[in-house]
Design an enzyme around this catalytic site. Structure first.
Site, mmCIF file in Angstrom:
data_model
loop_
_atom_site.group_PDB
_atom_site.id
_atom_site.type_symbol
_atom_site.label_atom_id
_atom_site.label_comp_id
_atom_site.label_asym_id
_atom_site.label_seq_id
_atom_site.Cartn_x
_atom_site.Cartn_y
_atom_site.Cartn_z
ATOM 1 N N GLU A 18 0.869 -1.177 0.000
ATOM 2 C CA GLU A 18 0.000 0.000 0.000
ATOM 3 C C GLU A 18 0.899 1.218 0.000
ATOM 4 O OE1 GLU A 18 -3.747 -1.599 2.708
ATOM 5 O OE2 GLU A 18 -2.676 0.210 3.307
ATOM 6 N N ASP A 44 -6.097 9.339 10.257
ATOM 7 C CA ASP A 44 -4.802 8.778 10.625
ATOM 8 C C ASP A 44 -4.291 9.304 11.950
ATOM 9 O OD1 ASP A 44 -3.830 6.928 8.538
ATOM 10 O OD2 ASP A 44 -4.289 8.625 7.241
ATOM 11 N N TYR A 67 -10.892 -4.317 3.340
ATOM 12 C CA TYR A 67 -9.958 -3.908 4.389
ATOM 13 C C TYR A 67 -10.771 -3.778 5.667
ATOM 14 C CZ TYR A 67 -6.158 -1.041 6.460
ATOM 15 O OH TYR A 67 -5.149 -0.538 7.237
#
Lengths: 408, 283
Positions: free
Chosen positions: B49, B60, B175
């Site tokens: 990735e 994040d 994911y």
């Protein structure tokens, strides 16, 4: 897609069911938050339809905040400028000193209705943070405020007020430590505490349903203005002027008038050092491009790689690289005219208002005033102009002293 | 079959889970980042990735935020990120590259131009963190038209009502975000992850990769037993950060430390499949 015709039936119908105002708005958030904002939307729609919810809010607005705020004829400013008849909508007289409380009372009522037990918020200048800390204290809910480390330094009195009110102020050091970074960190907190936390966003931005919800809570400003002007002058105003950071005070004033086509509407952005100075202003619409940030598509200050810029304004409350998506739509449809004034012009208007009217305005509405100074003399004396005095200037006296090189 | 499909088919044949590694393109600088990217497959990465840096990565944690800012400060942009993919692909035809990031840099680059350039450069899939199914109509079909897999995130908050919408039009793999939180913070709780993954598996035949908060070989081993792949990101970019000099520049340790960590984590997966024949031992 936006229908860019000037023949829309209404400018008050947005957003659509997906939260879009034409090209703008939407729900650009991580999957973790999606179920939450869908819950929030459901809860808000139910609350809106519940007369008891509105009655509680009306009561808090009247007895806790002090609404309705006066519509005041600024006689000496009108004489001085020699044109339109200038009224101030006095939202700086609300409890906590700005329009921010209108939205916070609405959202905390919703949080309680949803059974949420913890409140978080972002703040720039601290006006929203103080309003959130105030309502959290009033309803006994723990509260954490995210505030950029740079802004904490610039806005110490508001930081102290939040602490006195029992809020925990979390300094944000990521990015450049200002409002956009505070919003990022508040979103990160929310993602990590989804089960019990309610995020009170302070402006008409963020993912749907926030832009519409905050607008609805702030629309009390415009609704009162309509009624008060009818009572005073027997007709609607001709001209509305308000400053734009994220755009909540402006949307609150404008929205009830959007379908009255004879009313000219002006939104005033922060031109900082000037629109031509790269990264030297915070005028997202006058000097930015469409993009996606903080859950919605809107005009943004960004570079040609899609990286968000910081912008600059003398006013920490206007220092946001985006703007509410409904404003972006109103700009593209042409219903509202968006302009920018510089730091210097805002400072001059601040002084003029203080001396002529005995009202110390916040630096945010000083931007609106600076535009009134240009606009009013061009208008006939029977033109009724309303400017939203959305905040008082006590918080800004230190910054103003520094800019004017005055000893305090 | 896309390169991602082929990789999961191979992993299935080998009887082990795959290691998916995340680094940010251009962190700490273009050349070092490219050199590390090229070294990842040999160190044990099955899928790479590659983060497209963004100034405001709202999903994040601190490690990846810092990594994005280092890359941007060093002059990284979308063009350079795609050129890294192109350089990697010259030497490696087998390892899939998934571009991961936020929508705004793609929107500003231009959606059609982006999917064309990414596909031509040799990218295989996209993960766009802030583009839920409700908003993906302007990118997903364009990406699919260029043969790019569109990989969606499922999270602990994705309830039964939403799961079908999340899985519809997802391709390559799913994911699974193992914690309700941001990257690289809390450690996943294995038993609850197991229950969620089983729920997703009841709705799809796609492979599942589990990520967020994975740092140790033990976690990699445990999570790999539940799914087809394990994603490690924050731990890797944090290891990059640890090797930088006081000016934030790469040192001689930067690349070996990152690849060493990847090797160390990858061993856990090889041990799981075939004890005593780890990649490191074979080397």
């Amino acid at each position: 897609m936006t229908t860019m015709t000037d023949a829309l039936n209404t400018y008050r119908g947005g957003p659509d069911e997906h939260g879009h105002f034409g090209l703008f708005g939407g729900r650009y958030v991580a999957e973790t938050l999606m179920p939450l904002i869908l819950d929030l939307e459901r809860a808000y729609n139910e609350a809106k339809a519940d007369p008891e919810f509105q009655a509680e809010l009306d009561s808090l607005n009247a007895h806790y905040s002090g609404r309705p705020s006066p519509l005041y004829f600024a006689e000496r400013l009108t004489e001085h400028l020699g044109g339109a008849k200038i009224y101030f909508k006095r939202d700086e007289l609300n409890h906590t000193g700005s329009h921010k409380i209108n939205n916070c009372l609405g959202q905390i009522q919703l949080a309680r209705r949803m059974g949420k037990t913890r409140i978080i918020a972002e703040t720039g200048a601290g006006q929203h943070g103080v309003a959130v800390a105030t309502v959290a204290a009033r309803f006994g809910l723990p509260c954490e405020i995210y505030m950029g480390a740079t802004d904490i330094e610039r806005q110490k009195p508001n930081v102290f007020r939040m602490k006195l009110l029992g809020a925990k102020v979390n300094p944000v050091t990521s990015g450049s430590g200002t409002l956009k970074d505070a919003m990022n960190d508040a979103l990160r907190d929310w993602v990590a505490n989804v089960h019990d936390t309610f995020y009170i966003i302070g402006t008409v931005a963020g993912p749907h349903p926030y832009p519409a919800m905050v607008r609805d809570f702030q629309s009390v400003i415009g609704k009162e203005t309509r009624a008060q002007m009818m009572e005073r002058e027997g007709r609607l105003p001709d001209t509305l002027v308000a400053c734009i950071g994220g755009g909540s005070n402006a949307m609150g004033l404008f929205h009830p008038f959007l379908d009255d086509r004879a009313v000219s509407i002006y939104g005033v952005e922060a031109g900082g050092y000037g629109i031509d100075v790269p990264n030297g202003h915070a005028a997202s619409m006058t000097g930015g491009e469409p993009g996606v940030l903080h859950g919605n598509r809107t005009y943004l200050l960004q570079n040609d790689d899609g990286q968000i810029l910081e912008g600059h304004s003398i006013s920490a409350g206007l220092d946001y690289p985006g703007v509410g998506p409904e404003h972006s739509w109103l700009k593209d449809t042409g219903r509202v005219t968006y302009v920018a004034v510089t730091d210097k012009e805002a400072l001059e208007a601040f002084q003029l208002c203080t001396r002529l009217e005995g009202i110390i305005p916040a630096l945010e509405p000083s931007h609106a005033l600076a535009y009134v100074r240009k606009l009013a003399p061009e208008l006939p004396s029977d033109n009724l102009l309303v400017m939203n005095m959305c905040g008082r200037g006590d918080k800004d006296i230190f910054a103003v002293a520094e800019h004017l090189s005055m000893e305090m | 079959m896309t390169r991602i499909d082929q990789t999961f088919a191979r992993l299935k044949a080998e009887g082990r889970g795959g290691l998916v590694t995340f680094i940010t393109a251009g962190d700490p600088d273009y050349e070092t980042s490219l050199s590390m990217l090229k070294g990842l497959p040999a160190a044990g990465a099955d899928i790479v990735e590659l983060g497209m840096p963004f100034s405001d990565p709202m999903a994040d944690g601190p490690a990846i935020q810092a990594s994005s800012l280092r890359a941007l400060k060093a002059g990284q942009n979308m063009k350079k990120t795609l050129s890294m993919v192109r350089e990697f692909r010259k030497e490696n035809q087998a390892t899939p590259i998934v571009l991961m990031g936020y929508y705004n840099p793609i929107y500003v680059y231009g959606v059609d131009r982006f999917v064309t350039d990414a596909s031509e450069a040799g990218a295989d899939g996209l993960i766009i963190v802030d583009m839920p199914p409700e908003e993906d109509e302007e990118l997903r079909p364009a990406a699919a038209g260029k043969g790019l897999n569109f990989i969606r995130l499922a999270t602990p908050t994705t309830d039964a009502r939403r799961l079908p919408a999340v899985l519809a039009n997802t391709s390559g793999f799913v994911y699974y975000v193992s914690i309700a939180g941001i990257t690289g913070t809390a450690a996943p709780d294995i038993s609850s992850v197991g229950a969620h993954v089983a729920r997703i598996k009841a709705h799809t035949d796609l492979p599942i990769a589990i990520g967020f908060g994975v740092k140790t070989p033990e976690q990699v081993r445990e999570l790999a037993a539940l799914a087809e792949g394990v994603v490690v990101g924050s731990a890797l970019v944090a290891s990059i950060a640890e090797t930088l000099d006081e000016n934030g520049q790469a040192t001689a340790e930067t690349k070996p430390k990152l690849l060493g960590l990847v090797e160390y984590l990858s061993e856990a997966l090889h041990q799981l499949a075939e004890p005593r024949r780890s990649r490191a031992a074979a080397a």
